[in-house]
Motif scaffolding. Structure first.
Motif, PDB file in Angstrom:
ATOM      1  N   VAL A 236       0.842  -1.191   0.000  1.00 15.60           N
ATOM      2  CA  VAL A 236       0.000   0.000   0.000  1.00 15.60           C
ATOM      3  C   VAL A 236       0.881   1.246   0.000  1.00 15.60           C
ATOM      4  O   VAL A 236       1.764   1.380   0.854  1.00 15.60           O
ATOM      5  CB  VAL A 236      -0.926   0.026   1.232  1.00 15.60           C
ATOM      6  N   GLU A 237       0.644   2.134  -0.961  1.00 16.84           N
ATOM      7  CA  GLU A 237       1.313   3.430  -0.997  1.00 16.84           C
ATOM      8  C   GLU A 237       0.296   4.470  -0.537  1.00 16.84           C
ATOM      9  O   GLU A 237      -0.648   4.790  -1.259  1.00 16.84           O
ATOM     10  CB  GLU A 237       1.799   3.732  -2.416  1.00 16.84           C
ATOM     11  N   ALA A 238       0.473   4.982   0.671  1.00 16.82           N
ATOM     12  CA  ALA A 238      -0.527   5.848   1.293  1.00 16.82           C
ATOM     13  C   ALA A 238      -0.106   7.314   1.264  1.00 16.82           C
ATOM     14  O   ALA A 238       1.045   7.647   1.555  1.00 16.82           O
ATOM     15  CB  ALA A 238      -0.752   5.417   2.744  1.00 16.82           C
ATOM     16  N   ILE A 239      -1.052   8.175   0.919  1.00 14.56           N
ATOM     17  CA  ILE A 239      -0.835   9.622   0.949  1.00 14.56           C
ATOM     18  C   ILE A 239      -1.963  10.250   1.765  1.00 14.56           C
ATOM     19  O   ILE A 239      -3.143  10.000   1.513  1.00 14.56           O
ATOM     20  CB  ILE A 239      -0.799  10.224  -0.465  1.00 14.56           C
ATOM     21  N   LYS A 240      -1.582  11.070   2.738  1.00 12.78           N
ATOM     22  CA  LYS A 240      -2.573  11.694   3.615  1.00 12.78           C
ATOM     23  C   LYS A 240      -3.287  12.839   2.899  1.00 12.78           C
ATOM     24  O   LYS A 240      -2.666  13.623   2.178  1.00 12.78           O
ATOM     25  CB  LYS A 240      -1.897  12.218   4.885  1.00 12.78           C
ATOM     26  N   GLN A 241      -4.591  12.917   3.115  1.00 16.15           N
ATOM     27  CA  GLN A 241      -5.418  13.927   2.474  1.00 16.15           C
ATOM     28  C   GLN A 241      -5.739  15.063   3.453  1.00 16.15           C
ATOM     29  O   GLN A 241      -5.525  14.947   4.661  1.00 16.15           O
ATOM     30  CB  GLN A 241      -6.710  13.296   1.965  1.00 16.15           C
ATOM     31  N   ALA A 242      -6.283  16.122   2.926  1.00 15.36           N
ATOM     32  CA  ALA A 242      -6.596  17.291   3.759  1.00 15.36           C
ATOM     33  C   ALA A 242      -7.615  16.978   4.850  1.00 15.36           C
ATOM     34  O   ALA A 242      -7.611  17.603   5.912  1.00 15.36           O
ATOM     35  CB  ALA A 242      -7.114  18.423   2.869  1.00 15.36           C
ATOM     36  N   ASP A 243      -8.465  15.979   4.599  1.00 13.40           N
ATOM     37  CA  ASP A 243      -9.484  15.632   5.599  1.00 13.40           C
ATOM     38  C   ASP A 243      -8.975  14.662   6.655  1.00 13.40           C
ATOM     39  O   ASP A 243      -9.739  14.210   7.515  1.00 13.40           O
ATOM     40  CB  ASP A 243     -10.733  15.058   4.921  1.00 13.40           C
TER      41      ASP A 243
ATOM     42  N   THR B  40       3.508   1.701   3.129  1.00  9.46           N
ATOM     43  CA  THR B  40       4.470   2.756   2.815  1.00  9.46           C
ATOM     44  C   THR B  40       3.796   4.117   2.840  1.00  9.46           C
ATOM     45  O   THR B  40       2.829   4.349   2.117  1.00  9.46           O
ATOM     46  CB  THR B  40       5.095   2.537   1.425  1.00  9.46           C
ATOM     47  N   SER B  41       4.310   5.015   3.664  1.00  7.17           N
ATOM     48  CA  SER B  41       3.849   6.402   3.649  1.00  7.17           C
ATOM     49  C   SER B  41       4.645   7.151   2.594  1.00  7.17           C
ATOM     50  O   SER B  41       5.852   7.371   2.747  1.00  7.17           O
ATOM     51  CB  SER B  41       4.055   7.057   5.020  1.00  7.17           C
ATOM     52  N   VAL B  42       3.986   7.526   1.511  1.00  4.19           N
ATOM     53  CA  VAL B  42       4.663   8.287   0.457  1.00  4.19           C
ATOM     54  C   VAL B  42       5.102   9.649   0.997  1.00  4.19           C
ATOM     55  O   VAL B  42       6.170  10.157   0.649  1.00  4.19           O
ATOM     56  CB  VAL B  42       3.742   8.451  -0.767  1.00  4.19           C
ATOM     57  N   ASP B  43       4.294  10.238   1.862  1.00  2.35           N
ATOM     58  CA  ASP B  43       4.613  11.552   2.433  1.00  2.35           C
ATOM     59  C   ASP B  43       5.925  11.522   3.223  1.00  2.35           C
ATOM     60  O   ASP B  43       6.692  12.489   3.210  1.00  2.35           O
ATOM     61  CB  ASP B  43       3.492  12.011   3.378  1.00  2.35           C
ATOM     62  N   HIS B  44       6.188  10.421   3.910  1.00  2.57           N
ATOM     63  CA  HIS B  44       7.362  10.329   4.788  1.00  2.57           C
ATOM     64  C   HIS B  44       8.553   9.664   4.113  1.00  2.57           C
ATOM     65  O   HIS B  44       9.680   9.786   4.615  1.00  2.57           O
ATOM     66  CB  HIS B  44       7.000   9.543   6.057  1.00  2.57           C
ATOM     67  N   GLU B  45       8.335   8.961   3.007  1.00  4.87           N
ATOM     68  CA  GLU B  45       9.372   8.155   2.385  1.00  4.87           C
ATOM     69  C   GLU B  45      10.579   8.996   1.998  1.00  4.87           C
ATOM     70  O   GLU B  45      10.473  10.001   1.313  1.00  4.87           O
ATOM     71  CB  GLU B  45       8.787   7.462   1.141  1.00  4.87           C
ATOM     72  N   GLY B  46      11.763   8.565   2.489  1.00  5.02           N
ATOM     73  CA  GLY B  46      13.002   9.257   2.170  1.00  5.02           C
ATOM     74  C   GLY B  46      13.237  10.529   2.949  1.00  5.02           C
ATOM     75  O   GLY B  46      14.257  11.194   2.768  1.00  5.02           O
TER      76      GLY B  46
END
Length: 261
Positions: free
Chosen positions: A130-137, A173-179
């Motif tokens: 899972v590649e997760a990206i946090k949304q505004a909500d 996997t948190s795309v926002d935090h990756e790397g």
């Protein structure tokens, strides 16, 4: 959470090269993946995670030969993901020496593939990536193609459905935090581990060993590591010791046990 925490180096591959980026983009060549795999095995890694970073360009996983070479000198479980779109694809990867198969895009496009793979190979062999990206909500949505393709799926709802279909493990996997080296997305880890009863591997953002401890305390059963190892900012053994010092149970390193026997 499982009793024993697993330390899992993550090797993202482009062609025949180990690569690393930030937020799954800006990929830089690091070196020969087999050399790094052997190094991490000797340091005491519990498992290895291979991801074909450009599988979407070819429509298939291209890691077969790399895996065949790795298993000649590395004797820990290996999970392989990227571009696996059918039971036949998964069978080819498993025959090359992998122990588990991670699927993302194909599972999103056809969720029945999870059921088919679980029935064919066993749930323990099926990893939902899972590649997760946090949304505004405040919710997390699942993406594919290294965080570029929007699926519209709520991450928590998606992992719950996948586990019901037979996924035996979640690579989260948190795309926002990756790397970013600032730590895992702990809220994401808590949300997913609270929703499913299968092991969850936290991935994306490890900058120091304590970040792994934090992820485990948030509910993760295993921690995936890349940047911190590839750039020699720490080693598997050092991270293992920090986990032990903070009261976590980690597996005895297989390579070290073999050397002592």
């Amino acid at each position: 959470m499982l009793n024993m925490i697993r330390l899992i180096p993550r090797l993202d591959i482009k062609s025949s090269h180990l690569i690393k980026g930030v937020k799954l983009e800006g990929l830089r060549k690091i070196g020969n993946p087999n050399e790094y795999a052997r190094r991490y095995y000797e340091q005491g890694a519990d498992e290895l995670l291979y991801m074909d970073a450009v599988a979407s360009l070819y429509g298939r996983n291209n890691l077969t030969e790399i895996i065949k070479e790795t298993v000649k000198s590395v004797f820990i479980p290996i999970t392989v993901g990227g571009g696996i779109r059918s039971v036949a694809d998964a069978r080819e990867i498993l025959r090359s020496g992998a122990d588990k198969v991670a699927i993302n895009t194909a599972a999103v496009q056809r969720p029945d593939l999870i059921n088919e793979m679980a029935k064919t190979f066993g749930e323990q062999c099926v990893v939902l990536s899972v590649e997760a990206i946090k949304q505004a909500d405040g919710r997390w949505l699942a993406f594919t193609d290294n965080g570029r393709e929007h699926t519209g799926l709520d991450v928590v709802e998606w992992v719950t459905q996948a586990v019901e279909r037979g996924a035996g493990e979640i690579l989260l996997t948190s795309v926002d935090h990756e790397g970013g080296r600032k730590g895992y997305d702990l809220d994401l880890v808590r949300a997913v581990t609270s929703a499913v009863n299968v092991p969850v591997i936290a991935s994306g953002g490890m900058g120091e060993a304590m970040h792994g401890v934090d992820a485990v305390k948030a509910g993760a059963d295993a921690i995936a590591m890349a940047d911190i190892l590839h750039y020699d900012r720490d080693a598997v053994g050092g991270i293992r010791q920090v986990c032990l010092d903070n009261g976590l149970e980690v597996r005895p390193p297989q390579a070290i046990l073999e050397a002592a026997s």
